[in-house]
Design an enzyme around this catalytic site. Structure first.
Site, mmCIF file in Angstrom:
data_model
loop_
_atom_site.group_PDB
_atom_site.id
_atom_site.type_symbol
_atom_site.label_atom_id
_atom_site.label_comp_id
_atom_site.label_asym_id
_atom_site.label_seq_id
_atom_site.Cartn_x
_atom_site.Cartn_y
_atom_site.Cartn_z
ATOM 1 C CG HIS A 199 -0.052 0.148 2.427
ATOM 2 N ND1 HIS A 199 0.435 1.258 2.990
ATOM 3 C CD2 HIS A 199 0.023 -0.940 3.429
ATOM 4 C CE1 HIS A 199 0.745 1.029 4.431
ATOM 5 N NE2 HIS A 199 0.869 -0.382 4.559
ATOM 6 C CD GLU A 232 1.578 -5.397 9.057
ATOM 7 O OE1 GLU A 232 1.946 -6.258 9.445
ATOM 8 O OE2 GLU A 232 2.107 -4.091 8.691
#
Length: 169
Positions: free
Chosen positions: A8, A81
């Site tokens: 990202h 994550e």
């Protein structure tokens, strides 16, 4: 199967060196620009779908890629994550000397490695005939590289925001 794992774009917490975990953080201006540049780099290739981690910063990056490349995107409960819990928002550098964090972190990395193995298998089973972009997180990509290259990587070897790696299966 062709897979492109994209990290990202940058958030303010990335720039500040803070752990984000599952905290809802948005892309900053640089992160938006990184995602647009990534889309430009990948646009010349054939892609079937974009998947993203369910976390906000990954979804925002996937939206930019999808919008610019005109490819459908979906948030998936894959390749997410670590949740740092108590340590979310803390400065990474200060935690390197915290023994309790390091013990916890090593155990969580082992869990993440097993999770990534399962998720790679699921991705292959679902999309084996497709070209897929997966927008995820640096630590996840580090584990993927570790699994495929079969060597331990340091935290300094996490790819930068808005960067990507290819995997062909």
């Amino acid at each position: 199967m062709k897979v492109c794992f994209v990290r990202h774009g940058e958030t303010d917490w990335n720039a500040e060196g803070r752990l984000q975990g599952h905290t809802a953080t948005s892309l900053n201006e640089k992160g938006i620009r990184q995602s647009r540049e990534c889309a430009e780099q990948l646009a010349g290739e054939e892609w079937d779908v974009i998947l993203s981690s369910p976390l906000q910063r990954a979804r925002e990056s996937a939206y930019i890629l999808s919008d610019q490349m005109e490819i459908p995107r979906f948030a998936a409960n894959l390749f997410t994550e670590l949740d740092y819990g108590y340590w979310n928002g803390k400065d990474k550098q200060s935690l390197f000397s915290d023994h309790s964090f390091w013990e916890w972190y090593q155990a969580e990395i082992n869990k993440l490695e097993k999770q990534v193995k399962r998720e790679l298998k699921a991705l292959y089973q679902t999309y084996k005939d497709d070209a897929v972009i997966v927008v995820t997180h640096g630590l996840v990509i580090q584990q993927i590289e570790k699994l495929l290259v079969r060597k331990s990587l340091t935290d300094d070897e996490i790819i930068s925001n808005g960067s990507f790696i290819y995997i062909y299966v």
